[in-house]
Design a protein around this motif. Structure first.
Motif, PDB file in Angstrom:
ATOM      1  N   HIS A 177       0.831  -1.211   0.000  1.00  0.00           N
ATOM      2  CA  HIS A 177       0.000   0.000   0.000  1.00  0.00           C
ATOM      3  C   HIS A 177       0.868   1.265   0.000  1.00  0.00           C
ATOM      4  N   ALA A 178       1.986   1.232   0.734  1.00  0.00           N
ATOM      5  CA  ALA A 178       2.881   2.391   0.770  1.00  0.00           C
ATOM      6  C   ALA A 178       3.398   2.703  -0.631  1.00  0.00           C
ATOM      7  N   GLU A 179       3.740   1.666  -1.389  1.00  0.00           N
ATOM      8  CA  GLU A 179       4.254   1.871  -2.746  1.00  0.00           C
ATOM      9  C   GLU A 179       3.178   2.450  -3.664  1.00  0.00           C
ATOM     10  N   LYS A 180       1.937   1.994  -3.501  1.00  0.00           N
ATOM     11  CA  LYS A 180       0.834   2.555  -4.295  1.00  0.00           C
ATOM     12  C   LYS A 180       0.624   4.028  -3.940  1.00  0.00           C
ATOM     13  N   ALA A 181       0.688   4.319  -2.637  1.00  0.00           N
ATOM     14  CA  ALA A 181       0.493   5.697  -2.192  1.00  0.00           C
ATOM     15  C   ALA A 181       1.630   6.600  -2.667  1.00  0.00           C
ATOM     16  N   LEU A 182       2.845   6.067  -2.733  1.00  0.00           N
ATOM     17  CA  LEU A 182       3.987   6.844  -3.218  1.00  0.00           C
ATOM     18  C   LEU A 182       3.782   7.273  -4.669  1.00  0.00           C
ATOM     19  N   GLU A 183       3.187   6.400  -5.465  1.00  0.00           N
ATOM     20  CA  GLU A 183       2.912   6.755  -6.859  1.00  0.00           C
ATOM     21  C   GLU A 183       1.898   7.887  -6.949  1.00  0.00           C
ATOM     22  N   LYS A 184       0.919   7.865  -6.032  1.00  0.00           N
ATOM     23  CA  LYS A 184      -0.155   8.858  -6.070  1.00  0.00           C
ATOM     24  C   LYS A 184       0.299  10.200  -5.520  1.00  0.00           C
ATOM     25  N   TRP A 185       1.074  10.175  -4.443  1.00  0.00           N
ATOM     26  CA  TRP A 185       1.402  11.419  -3.724  1.00  0.00           C
ATOM     27  C   TRP A 185       2.873  11.798  -3.867  1.00  0.00           C
ATOM     28  N   SER A 186       3.423  11.592  -5.029  1.00  0.00           N
ATOM     29  CA  SER A 186       4.847  11.857  -5.267  1.00  0.00           C
ATOM     30  C   SER A 186       5.207  13.335  -5.162  1.00  0.00           C
ATOM     31  N   ASP A 187       4.202  14.217  -5.246  1.00  0.00           N
ATOM     32  CA  ASP A 187       4.491  15.648  -5.228  1.00  0.00           C
ATOM     33  C   ASP A 187       4.463  16.259  -3.830  1.00  0.00           C
ATOM     34  N   ILE A 188       4.178  15.447  -2.793  1.00  0.00           N
ATOM     35  CA  ILE A 188       4.140  15.965  -1.416  1.00  0.00           C
ATOM     36  C   ILE A 188       5.324  15.379  -0.657  1.00  0.00           C
ATOM     37  N   GLU A 189       6.310  16.198  -0.385  1.00  0.00           N
ATOM     38  CA  GLU A 189       7.598  15.721   0.141  1.00  0.00           C
ATOM     39  C   GLU A 189       7.469  14.977   1.459  1.00  0.00           C
ATOM     40  N   ILE A 190       6.754  15.551   2.440  1.00  0.00           N
ATOM     41  CA  ILE A 190       6.686  14.936   3.760  1.00  0.00           C
ATOM     42  C   ILE A 190       5.965  13.594   3.705  1.00  0.00           C
ATOM     43  N   VAL A 191       4.960  13.488   2.826  1.00  0.00           N
ATOM     44  CA  VAL A 191       4.248  12.218   2.655  1.00  0.00           C
ATOM     45  C   VAL A 191       5.190  11.176   2.075  1.00  0.00           C
ATOM     46  N   ASN A 192       5.988  11.571   1.091  1.00  0.00           N
ATOM     47  CA  ASN A 192       6.996  10.673   0.520  1.00  0.00           C
ATOM     48  C   ASN A 192       7.974  10.196   1.582  1.00  0.00           C
ATOM     49  N   GLN A 193       8.437  11.124   2.409  1.00  0.00           N
ATOM     50  CA  GLN A 193       9.404  10.772   3.450  1.00  0.00           C
ATOM     51  C   GLN A 193       8.804   9.777   4.449  1.00  0.00           C
ATOM     52  N   ILE A 194       7.566  10.027   4.846  1.00  0.00           N
ATOM     53  CA  ILE A 194       6.919   9.143   5.815  1.00  0.00           C
ATOM     54  C   ILE A 194       6.725   7.751   5.230  1.00  0.00           C
ATOM     55  N   LEU A 195       6.233   7.672   4.009  1.00  0.00           N
ATOM     56  CA  LEU A 195       5.970   6.376   3.387  1.00  0.00           C
ATOM     57  C   LEU A 195       7.259   5.583   3.176  1.00  0.00           C
ATOM     58  N   LYS A 196       8.314   6.247   2.752  1.00  0.00           N
ATOM     59  CA  LYS A 196       9.595   5.558   2.574  1.00  0.00           C
ATOM     60  C   LYS A 196      10.157   5.082   3.912  1.00  0.00           C
ATOM     61  N   PHE A 197       9.965   5.889   4.948  1.00  0.00           N
ATOM     62  CA  PHE A 197      10.399   5.490   6.294  1.00  0.00           C
ATOM     63  C   PHE A 197       9.593   4.283   6.764  1.00  0.00           C
ATOM     64  N   GLN A 198       8.295   4.271   6.470  1.00  0.00           N
ATOM     65  CA  GLN A 198       7.448   3.137   6.833  1.00  0.00           C
ATOM     66  C   GLN A 198       7.931   1.861   6.141  1.00  0.00           C
ATOM     67  N   ILE A 199       8.316   1.974   4.888  1.00  0.00           N
ATOM     68  CA  ILE A 199       8.821   0.807   4.160  1.00  0.00           C
ATOM     69  C   ILE A 199      10.089   0.269   4.826  1.00  0.00           C
ATOM     70  N   CYS A 200      10.972   1.175   5.228  1.00  0.00           N
ATOM     71  CA  CYS A 200      12.199   0.760   5.927  1.00  0.00           C
ATOM     72  C   CYS A 200      11.869   0.039   7.238  1.00  0.00           C
ATOM     73  N   LEU A 201      10.879   0.568   7.972  1.00  0.00           N
ATOM     74  CA  LEU A 201      10.468  -0.061   9.231  1.00  0.00           C
ATOM     75  C   LEU A 201       9.883  -1.443   8.976  1.00  0.00           C
ATOM     76  N   CYS A 202       9.113  -1.577   7.910  1.00  0.00           N
ATOM     77  CA  CYS A 202       8.535  -2.874   7.561  1.00  0.00           C
ATOM     78  C   CYS A 202       9.621  -3.884   7.216  1.00  0.00           C
ATOM     79  N   GLU A 203      10.625  -3.436   6.498  1.00  0.00           N
ATOM     80  CA  GLU A 203      11.724  -4.333   6.128  1.00  0.00           C
ATOM     81  C   GLU A 203      12.491  -4.806   7.355  1.00  0.00           C
ATOM     82  N   ARG A 204      12.469  -3.989   8.431  1.00  0.00           N
ATOM     83  CA  ARG A 204      13.085  -4.382   9.705  1.00  0.00           C
ATOM     84  C   ARG A 204      12.098  -5.101  10.617  1.00  0.00           C
ATOM     85  N   GLN A 205      10.867  -5.245  10.152  1.00  0.00           N
ATOM     86  CA  GLN A 205       9.784  -5.861  10.928  1.00  0.00           C
ATOM     87  C   GLN A 205       9.609  -5.160  12.275  1.00  0.00           C
TER      88      GLN A 205
END
Length: 224
Positions: A177-205
C-alpha cells in the motif's frame, strides 16, 4: 493548550440532561506519530457526546439524528457498548462507528474505528494484546474499505492504513500500500518521506510507535 468545559446538554432523542464536554479552544503541541493525525490536540472524550440515559452517541446530542432511533436499541449496539473488556471510550467509538457503517458513512466510520483503537492505549499488558489487535483489525478493515470505495483521494487515509498494517505486523501488505500511495502522492515531500520510512520499518519488521520527527531527522542524516 486545550480548554474544555462541561455544560448541561439536553438529548434530542430522550430529553435527558447530562454534562457534556465542550471545547473552548485547542492547540496541538505534541509530536505527530506516523499516521500524521493532529486530532489528539483534543482529548478523545471531547470528540463525541454520549447520552447516559438513552445511549445516543453523536458529535452533538442536542441535534437529532432521525435515523438512529432503532439502531441504539438494537442488540448489536447495546452489546458493543456493554463490552467491558475495553475502556468505555473505546466502546463508545466502536458503537459510533457501527452506526456510521449502517448509514453508509464509511469515512466517519473509519475515523471512529481509529479513535476506538486510540482509546485502547492504556491496555499495554501481554494479556491485552489479542483484544487490542481485534480493535486494530476493525480499523484496518474500515480504512481498506474506505480506500477501495473512494480510492486514494486523501493521503491521510493512506498514512493511517500503512501505519495500522505495519503496527499489526502485516509488513508485506503495508509495503504494497505504501508503494501505491507513493505513486499517487509523489508531489508531497513529507508524505513521501513518511511512506519511505514506513517501508524501511517494515523491512526491519518494526511494529513500534514512531514519530514524524524521526522521519525528518533521518532524512537530514542521509543528506549530510
Amino acid at each position: 493548550m486545550t480548554r474544555i468545559i462541561f455544560e448541561a446538554s439536553s438529548c434530542a432523542l430522550c430529553d435527558g440532561v447530562s454534562k457534556q464536554p465542550k471545547v473552548q479552544s485547542s492547540f496541538f503541541t505534541g509530536e505527530m506519530d506516523l499516521d500524521s493525525r493532529r486530532h489528539m490536540g483534543v482529548p478523545l472524550f471531547a470528540k463525541i457526546e454520549f447520552c447516559p440515559h438513552c445511549k445516543y452517541i453523536a458529535r452533538d446530542i442536542s441535534v437529532k439524528d432521525h435515523n438512529v432511533g432503532e439502531v441504539i436499541t438494537s442488540e448489536k449496539y447495546i452489546e458493543i457498548l456493554s463490552d467491558h473488556r475495553y475502556p468505555e471510550i473505546c466502546s463508545i467509538f466502536r458503537a459510533a462507528a457501527y452506526v456510521k457503517t449502517l448509514q453508509n458513512d464509511i469515512e466517519l466510520s473509519a475515523l471512529y474505528s481509529l479513535y476506538a483503537l486510540w482509546g485502547c492505549r492504556g491496555l499495554t499488558r501481554k494479556k491485552h494484546r489479542v483484544r487490542v489487535q481485534r480493535i486494530r483489525k476493525e480499523a484496518i478493515d474500515k480504512y481498506e474499505e474506505l480506500i477501495s470505495l473512494k480510492g486514494l483521494f486523501k493521503y491521510e487515509n493512506s498514512l493511517v492504513l500503512v501505519d495500522l498494517l505495519r503496527r499489526s505486523g502485516f509488513f508485506q501488505e503495508a509495503i504494497i500500500h505504501a508503494e501505491k500511495a507513493l505513486e499517487k502522492w509523489s508531489d508531497i515531500e513529507i508524505v513521501n518521506q513518511i511512506l519511505k520510512f514506513q517501508i524501511c520499518l517494515c523491512e526491519r519488521q518494526d511494529i513500534d510507535l514512531h514519530m514524524v520527527s524521526e522521519v525528518v531527522n533521518n532524512d537530514r542524516k542521509s543528506i549530510s
